[in-house]
Design an enzyme around this catalytic site. Structure first.
Site, PDB file in Angstrom:
ATOM      1  CB  CYS A 154     -33.493 -25.146  46.618  1.00 29.12           C
ATOM      2  SG  CYS A 154     -34.376 -26.045  45.324  1.00 29.12           S
TER       3      CYS A 154
ATOM      4  CB  CYS B 268     -30.120 -26.435  41.124  1.00 25.93           C
ATOM      5  SG  CYS B 268     -30.535 -28.191  41.113  1.00 25.93           S
TER       6      CYS B 268
ATOM      7  CG  HIS C  65     -34.065 -27.512  37.187  1.00 28.02           C
ATOM      8  ND1 HIS C  65     -33.087 -26.553  37.025  1.00 28.02           N
ATOM      9  CD2 HIS C  65     -33.829 -28.084  38.408  1.00 28.02           C
ATOM     10  CE1 HIS C  65     -32.310 -26.543  38.103  1.00 28.02           C
ATOM     11  NE2 HIS C  65     -32.730 -27.468  38.939  1.00 28.02           N
TER      12      HIS C  65
END
Length: 385
Positions: A371, A89, A341
């Site tokens: 994260c 991510c 996201h």
């Protein structure tokens, strides 16, 4: 000491799953922001020395070094190369780090960092399944590793399990998470209605604004959703949205700023990355933030705004508990629970928003962390100029 400057930063609106960007080739999403970045900054694209893009699940239309593909799809000079980064991510935040490190080392003067992802087209973890199944392999990157099993046993390695572990460890209730999620939607809707994202976004066709925020969501609606894992408290309402989008920024040295007549808007004050428990996976922003502040000699009192990716509500809530940060300085325009996201693009998307919000409010320092798979977290601190 060399400096690395942010000259400009742009992003597409974030499309929701099956929404207005779902049918757009991810290279074309990337090309769209690259063209806008060149036009807005006024930089000579032939002077760019590398294009570093984040992207996950690099199969099909996302395969073949999409950084290079997106640059060429934008009609930009063939002599400029590209490289694709996967730090899960945090991929495009890491792209910023690599770009800035090239400039800080003195080996490069102009580097583009960005990311692109079409999750509607290529679902999360699709790549690992596609690669494993024809070979008759057990699904998952950890399965079959004797070393991994000796160290971590057979504990499940997935984000939902990690989010649940965080909620339990830090005593975060489902109600806490749902109230946080509702606040994310409300902040995002306010930001859209007040035009806070207007300068940073470049419309793609009819998609002119982020599609994710839900104006009709309520705590009552959230309470009616079933947990993702039986017996748990994590639901879709407190999780980031599957999304499509792209973002890009131009990083320049002092020499490039002078030679090309560029106007820097911020400088990279600090960059670092740390790791933690890969089973809990999503709590690494806590030690990563502590590490960054120690390295810089700063405290959170010095930070005007924070962007921490809302992969799941407990990620941010646990970080707030551990750091004691002021919630009114954190994700002030909402986060991924509301805005989405788009995995490989999120790092630069968040930094683009952070830069523009620092300019809007007159803040000086902004900190970004997120994260990442494998129990990792990047931290970047930028200083508005």
């Amino acid at each position: 000491m060399p400096e690395a400057y942010i000259v400009d930063a742009v992003r597409t609106p974030v499309g929701r799953r099956g929404g207005g960007l779902s049918g757009v080739h991810p290279a074309d999403l990337g090309a769209h922001v690259l063209k806008a970045l060149v036009e807005r900054s006024g930089v000579d694209p032939a002077a760019v020395e590398d294009v570093v893009f984040g992207c996950l699940d690099t199969v099909g239309p996302q395969a073949g070094d999409i950084a290079r593909t997106a640059w060429l799809a934008a009609g930009l000079p063939e002599e400029v190369p590209g490289v694709t980064v996967d730090r899960q991510c945090g991929s495009s935040q890491q792209a910023v780090h690599f770009a800035a490190q090239g400039v800080l080392s003195g080996t490069q003067d102009l580097v583009v960092a960005g990311g692109t992802q079409n999750m509607s087209m290529i679902p999360i973890a699709f790549a690992s399944r596609q690669a494993a199944e024809p070979l008759g392999l057990t699904e998952g990157p950890y399965a079959g590793s004797e070393g991994w099993r000796a160290r971590y046993g057979d504990a499940p390695v997935n984000q939902f399990h990690g989010a649940q572990l965080i909620a339990r460890k830090w005593g975060i209730t489902r109600r806490d998470m749902e109230e946080f999620a509702l606040r994310s939607h409300r902040r995002a809707i306010r930001a859209i209605d007040e035009g806070r994202f207007t300068r940073e976004t470049v419309a793609y066709g009819d998609v002119r604004a982020d599609e994710g925020p839900r104006r009709d969501t309520t705590l009552e609606k959230m309470a009616g959703l079933k947990p993702v894992v039986e017996g748990g408290t994590i639901t879709a309402a407190v999780s980031s949205q599957v999304s499509d989008g792209a973002a890009a920024m131009l990083i320049a040295s002092e020499r490039a700023v002078a030679e090309h007549g560029l106007r820097p808007r911020a400088r990279i004050h600090h960059l670092s990355v740390r790791g933690e428990d890969p089973i809990r996976m999503l709590s690494a922003p806590i030690p990563a933030t502590a590490y960054a502040l120690k390295k810089t000699g700063m405290s959170l009192d010095d930070i005007d705004l924070v962007e921490i990716n809302e992969a799941f509500a407990p990620v941010v809530l646990a970080w707030l508990k551990e750091t004691g940060a002021d919630p009114e300085r954190v994700n002030v325009n909402g986060g991924a629970i509301a805005l989405g996201h788009p995995l490989g693009a999120t790092g630069v998307k968040l930094m683009t928003t952070l830069l523009h919000e620092l300019e809007r409010t007159g803040g000086r320092y902004g900190l970004q962390t997120m994260c990442e798979g494998g129990g990792q977290a990047n931290v970047t601190i930028i200083e508005r100029l």
